[in-house]
Write a protein that holds these residues in place. Structure first.
Motif, short mmCIF file in Angstrom:
data_model
loop_
_atom_site.label_atom_id
_atom_site.label_comp_id
_atom_site.label_asym_id
_atom_site.label_seq_id
_atom_site.Cartn_x
_atom_site.Cartn_y
_atom_site.Cartn_z
N HIS A 70 -12.61 -9.66 -12.49
CA HIS A 70 -12.62 -10.41 -11.07
C HIS A 70 -13.39 -9.91 -9.94
CE1 HIS A 70 -9.05 -12.82 -12.75
NE2 HIS A 70 -8.67 -11.83 -13.07
N ASP A 71 -13.51 -8.63 -9.72
CA ASP A 71 -14.50 -8.05 -8.90
C ASP A 71 -16.00 -8.18 -9.05
OD1 ASP A 71 -14.56 -6.41 -11.23
OD2 ASP A 71 -14.07 -4.63 -10.01
N ALA A 72 -16.26 -8.60 -10.22
CA ALA A 72 -17.78 -9.23 -10.61
C ALA A 72 -17.93 -10.61 -10.76
CB ALA A 72 -18.05 -8.18 -11.78
N SER A 73 -16.76 -11.28 -10.83
CA SER A 73 -16.63 -12.70 -10.98
C SER A 73 -17.34 -13.12 -12.27
CB SER A 73 -17.53 -13.45 -9.78
OG SER A 73 -16.51 -13.40 -8.52
N GLY A 74 -17.16 -12.38 -13.47
CA GLY A 74 -17.75 -12.69 -14.73
C GLY A 74 -17.20 -11.57 -15.67
N ILE A 75 -17.63 -11.65 -16.73
CA ILE A 75 -17.55 -10.95 -18.01
C ILE A 75 -18.44 -9.57 -17.96
CG2 ILE A 75 -17.28 -10.74 -20.34
CD1 ILE A 75 -16.95 -13.79 -20.30
#
Length: 215
Positions: A70-75
């Motif tokens: 979530h903190d990177a908004s991606g995998i």
């Protein structure tokens, strides 16, 4: 942290996992509640050790797991490492996965002005008029599907045009499309496949089968 692209995720060869929309998803076939509960507890311990926490849904016959940084908004690689570890954990418990099972439903609404209607739909769906991220209405608690606004031309007469986006594993899309066609549907547009394929029911109501390929 670097967000991984679809090709990088495919190359990681996560046999139990599929990327749908923004996250990695897996379904583990536990067969009964007590086995599922034990798997969830083991996943919880593993998540604490790795300091990365997935979303886990326990039902009687299976356990669904979702991974996203979530903190990177991606995998990211952190998700890939945890996915592998969870698969190894399930295998050690004799629990198989069903990679074709995961699915994600999103709603799309045509609008010429997302900023004008976004707060209304956010308040209606989530209770928070500020739950808008760009063209998306996002429920952090996961109670309702994501709603995204598809830009269209301005129009004077009020109208309402929703369609459903169904995200499925890239290697399950053809079978799902075939099943829909066999049940009376038609393929309206496949020019953007395998990214998405537009289908319609017998009355012309449309839906898109979406995958992460070619995006």
């Amino acid at each position: 942290m670097t967000i991984l692209g679809t090709r990088q995720i495919l190359d990681a060869d996560l046999r139990d996992w599929r990327k749908l929309a923004r996250a990695l998803h897996a379904r583990f076939l536990t067969g009964n509640f007590s086995t599922g509960l034990a798997l969830v507890a083991a996943i919880g311990e593993l998540a604490e050790e790795m300091d990365h926490h997935p979303d886990v849904v326990l039902t009687y016959p299976h356990v669904d797991v979702k991974l996203l940084s979530h903190d990177a908004s991606g995998i990211t690689e952190r998700d890939v490492r945890l996915a592998r570890a969870i698969s190894e954990l399930a295998s050690a418990h004799g629990i198989a996965a069903d990679p074709a099972a995961p699915a994600v439903v999103e709603l799309a609404l045509d609008t010429a002005d997302p900023t004008a209607i976004g707060p209304f739909w956010a308040a209606l769906l989530t209770g928070d008029s500020g739950a808008v991220d760009g063209d998306d209405v996002v429920d952090p608690s996961g109670r309702v599907p994501l709603l995204w606004f598809q830009h269209t031309d301005a129009h004077e007469t009020p109208r309402q045009r929703f369609h459903i986006d169904l995200w499925v594993p890239h290697d399950a899309a053809d079978a799902r499309i075939a099943a829909a066609v066999a049940a009376g549907g038609t393929v309206v547009d496949a020019t953007r496949a395998p990214s998405f394929t537009v289908l319609a029911d017998a009355e012309g109501n449309r839906a898109c089968i979406c995958t992460t390929l070619d995006r």
